[in-house]
Design an enzyme around this catalytic site. Structure first.
Site, mmCIF file in Angstrom:
data_model
loop_
_atom_site.group_PDB
_atom_site.id
_atom_site.type_symbol
_atom_site.label_atom_id
_atom_site.label_comp_id
_atom_site.label_asym_id
_atom_site.label_seq_id
_atom_site.Cartn_x
_atom_site.Cartn_y
_atom_site.Cartn_z
ATOM 1 N N LYS A 92 -21.746 8.564 2.044
ATOM 2 C CA LYS A 92 -22.789 9.594 2.012
ATOM 3 C C LYS A 92 -24.058 9.077 2.684
ATOM 4 C CE LYS A 92 -21.270 11.988 -2.169
ATOM 5 N NZ LYS A 92 -21.598 12.264 -3.592
ATOM 6 N N HIS B 29 -21.621 2.140 -15.601
ATOM 7 C CA HIS B 29 -20.577 3.040 -16.077
ATOM 8 C C HIS B 29 -20.521 3.032 -17.592
ATOM 9 C CE1 HIS B 29 -17.845 -0.333 -16.970
ATOM 10 N NE2 HIS B 29 -18.235 -0.843 -15.824
#
Length: 148
Positions: free
Chosen positions: A82, A132
């Site tokens: 991205k 995470h």
């Protein structure tokens, strides 16, 4: 705000502070559902071989449930693509490797088309932060250029 969301916000804030005073060429971020990666690993056993380097697989497989580690690395790879403006079609995911420095801090190594894209964009180094929980994996990357 949930604990997972707090961790993600703290990681993004930490990453933003690291780029102060540096030439940021590009940034990318991605959020991955850990359960989706867990299901993918179970449904497509070759998924890990196709998208992760041998070093990444070895590190992830140290855990009884490697899904969180695979998910956060997948998020990092997507974040890099991205940042480079290409999305998933930009290069093979195996050309982007999340490595661990001796300190434990994550770093990125790019090869092949991913390295060519980064060079063309003027990226000379990367900052990366990963976090995470059992449910979410988040990555933020910043491609740095040369200092002015």
């Amino acid at each position: 705000m949930s604990r997972g969301e707090e961790k993600i916000a703290a990681a993004a804030d930490s990453a933003a502070r690291q780029v102060v005073g540096r030439v940021v060429v590009c940034v990318g971020t991605d959020l991955v559902d850990v359960d989706d990666i867990r299901a993918l690993l179970a449904r497509q056993p070759r998924f890990a071989d196709r998208h992760f380097t041998s070093g990444e697989r070895a590190y992830c497989l140290l855990e009884n449930d490697p899904a969180e580690r695979f998910a956060v690395r997948f998020a990092a790879k997507e974040a890099v693509l991205k940042a480079l403006g290409t999305g998933l079609s930009g290069s093979a995911l195996r050309e982007i490797e999340v490595v661990r420095r001796h300190s434990g801090q994550p770093a990125l190594t790019l090869a092949g088309r991913a390295a060519v894209l980064a060079e063309a964009a003027g990226v000379h180094s990367w900052l990366i932060t990963l976090t995470h929980s059992r449910h979410l994996a988040y990555a933020f990357v910043a491609g740095l250029g040369q200092r002015p």
